[in-house]
Enzyme design. Structure first.
Site, PDB file in Angstrom:
ATOM      1  N   GLU A  19       1.069  -1.112  -0.037  1.00 13.01           N
ATOM      2  CA  GLU A  19       0.369  -0.181   0.322  1.00 13.01           C
ATOM      3  C   GLU A  19       0.913   1.165  -0.227  1.00 13.01           C
ATOM      4  O   GLU A  19       0.144   2.163  -0.413  1.00 13.01           O
ATOM      5  CB  GLU A  19      -0.587  -0.381   1.208  1.00 13.01           C
ATOM      6  CG  GLU A  19      -2.241  -0.952   1.269  1.00 13.01           C
ATOM      7  CD  GLU A  19      -3.118  -0.401   0.089  1.00 13.01           C
ATOM      8  OE1 GLU A  19      -3.270   0.349  -0.631  1.00 13.01           O
ATOM      9  OE2 GLU A  19      -3.837  -1.798  -0.383  1.00 13.01           O
ATOM     10  N   GLU A  53      -1.470   9.326  -0.019  1.00 13.08           N
ATOM     11  CA  GLU A  53      -2.178   8.809  -1.494  1.00 13.08           C
ATOM     12  C   GLU A  53      -1.318   9.143  -2.725  1.00 13.08           C
ATOM     13  O   GLU A  53      -1.555  10.458  -2.469  1.00 13.08           O
ATOM     14  CB  GLU A  53      -3.764   8.392  -1.679  1.00 13.08           C
ATOM     15  CG  GLU A  53      -3.797   7.901  -2.894  1.00 13.08           C
ATOM     16  CD  GLU A  53      -5.058   8.247  -3.133  1.00 13.08           C
ATOM     17  OE1 GLU A  53      -6.072   6.942  -4.284  1.00 13.08           O
ATOM     18  OE2 GLU A  53      -6.058   8.366  -2.091  1.00 13.08           O
ATOM     19  N   ASN A  90     -14.642   6.276   6.744  1.00 13.34           N
ATOM     20  CA  ASN A  90     -14.187   5.473   6.956  1.00 13.34           C
ATOM     21  C   ASN A  90     -12.925   6.395   8.323  1.00 13.34           C
ATOM     22  O   ASN A  90     -12.755   6.307   9.830  1.00 13.34           O
ATOM     23  CB  ASN A  90     -12.647   4.995   6.740  1.00 13.34           C
ATOM     24  CG  ASN A  90     -13.558   3.237   6.338  1.00 13.34           C
ATOM     25  OD1 ASN A  90     -14.503   2.600   6.991  1.00 13.34           O
ATOM     26  ND2 ASN A  90     -12.633   3.578   4.834  1.00 13.34           N
TER      27      ASN A  90
END
Length: 484
Positions: A335, A344, A382
């Site tokens: 990831e 990200e 989330n």
């Protein structure tokens, strides 16, 4: 004819056929071998003489207290290879908390055998310099002394008004007093000639197993691999001026850890980088697994998160615990590009993670809920759920996941331990149950990768898992459970 009679007849026949010619050639052959036999005997005599003159370099016992422990110095080759005697100059930069340098130097003056290098290495082994660490059997603090030992040797060394194992200075000085007490006891055993071994090895052995165990075993004539003295010595170079960090040690809260040597090797190597017996990582192992990591991803932050979720890498037998550790780290590696990225990478996607249909909306802005941290936590719902579980306002301040290492790791373990994600079970339940590594991928990315969604990415995750399970010395599990 009986079998015995037949055998005798065959023997007699063979004897009769053995004539003078064969006997002559046999004698010639034996004479021809005499020079080789003489050379072999001479080599054996030379070997015995060398061993006697060298005092046997494979023993750690050195009768000369001034020995430098180098080759030919009367000390042990194994001692030198294991890290030396810890008497070199103190490399203060090796200590992660510079406020601990002065207490370490002061405490190391408690007795002649103890040095700052030895003390720092033992502290790293015990707690990895996590001052508030709480281990098994009531052990607390930097040195992880048992409560009864700390009660005997702990004092209010920082003049705070109380004596506490969680106080760094109190813990360090108690450590030194206990070490020096053991040094006195092992010296008595040496003086009485009831044990063999060098003084430091015996004292470290007593620290690990107790003075009675040292006495019962007759000491430690050689520094055995996979023992506390060898592993602690493996850390000496890190705290020695001019030393090269070749640590083979691992921290352990247990007085007799079951972990193995920790060579500093890359994850792609065939050598092992083994975690503690309880399935947790050491600082040196963490660094080895992620050599290109961003400094944001700290080992201390990971340990904090693991304390929040004590079932992580602590469920099932040792093989299961190591597999879970490997599975988590493999997904984290994938990831974040080996923990190289905190946010990200694809900034163009940052605005796609706000679910406006949620009643709580996106108070931090539509682009605020992009992937962050070890498992790239994303989506406003989330962040909200993770924040509520951890007692943090991550919905209102999602940047906490990119600015606080402990929070970042805790969100990753929150998802791993509690969220089924796109799958039907949590990653924790998958890897500790029948779902295997493939089940963890399904929970994390579901149809985006599994079921033919993106076999290439699945393959990369599996490759990372294979590398890390190999490094942690555990098989990855059934082949049929590795993919999704």
């Amino acid at each position: 004819m009986s079998k015995l009679a037949a055998a005798r007849a065959a023997h007699q026949s063979a004897t009769n056929r053995f004539g003078a010619t064969q006997l002559t050639w046999l004698i010639i052959s034996m004479v021809g071998m005499l020079p080789f036999a003489a050379l072999a005997a001479l080599a054996l005599v030379v070997l015995v003489v060398v061993i006697l003159l060298s005092g046997s370099q494979m023993t750690s016992y050195s009768p000369d207290p001034e020995s430098t422990l180098g080759p030919g110095a009367g000390g042990s080759v194994l001692t030198e290879l294991a890290g030396g005697d810890g008497r070199g100059g103190f490399r203060e930069a090796g200590v992660p908390d510079q406020d601990l340098i002065a207490p370490i130097r002061a405490a190391a003056r408690e007795c002649d055998l103890l040095t700052p290098v030895i003390l720092a290495a033992q502290i790293e082994y015990a707690s990895d310099f996590v001052a508030d660490k709480e281990g098994p059997e009531g052990r607390k603090g930097l040195s992880q002394l048992t409560p009864d030992v700390f009660d005997r040797y702990g004092e209010d060394d920082d003049d705070s008004g109380e004596t506490s194992a969680l106080d760094p200075e109190d813990s360090i000085h108690a450590h030194a007093r206990w070490f020096c007490h053991l040094a006195e006891e092992t010296q008595r055993l040496l003086d009485d000639e009831t044990v063999v071994g060098d003084h430091l090895t015996l004292t470290l052995m007593a620290w690990d197993q107790g003075i009675e165990a040292v006495k019962e075993q007759g000491g430690m004539p050689v520094i055995l691999l996979d023992t506390y003295p060898f592993r602690v010595r493996g850390l000496f170079a890190r705290y020695t001026v001019g030393g090269t960090d070749t640590s083979t040690a691992s921290p352990s809260a247990s007085p007799s850890p079951s972990s193995e040597l920790f060579p500093s090797v890359s994850v792609g190597s065939n050598k092992r980088v083994v975690p503690d017996g309880d399935g947790t990582l050491t600082g040196s192992t963490f660094d080895t697994l992620f050599p290109g990591r961003d400094s944001f991803y700290t080992y201390a932050g990971l340990r904090d998160a693991m304390a929040t979720f004590p079932a992580f890498a602590a469920t099932g037998d040792e093989r299961t615990r190591r597999r879970e550790l490997a599975a988590f780290l493999a997904n984290v590696d994938h990831e974040t590009g080996g923990l190289a990225h905190v946010d990200e990478v694809d900034r163009a996607a940052w605005g796609t993670y706000c679910d406006g249909g949620q009643p709580f909306g996106c108070p931090a802005g539509r682009t605020a809920y992009h992937g962050r941290g070890p498992l790239q936590l994303s989506w406003n719902y989330n962040y909200r759920a993770a924040g509520e579980a951890l007692g943090l306002d991550l919905l209102g301040n999602p940047d906490l996941v990119a600015t606080d290492p402990s929070v970042a790791w805790r969100t990753a373990l929150w998802f791993w331990m509690t969220q089924p994600g796109a799958g039907t079970t949590t990653p924790h339940a998958a890897i500790t149950g029948s779902g295997g590594f493939g089940g963890t991928i399904r929970s994390i990315n579901g149809a985006l990768e599994c079921g033919g969604g993106n076999g290439g990415l699945v393959g990369k995750r599996v490759d990372a898992y294979r590398r890390i399970t190999a490094a942690l010395d555990v098989d990855p599990g059934d082949e049929g459970t590795l993919t999704c």
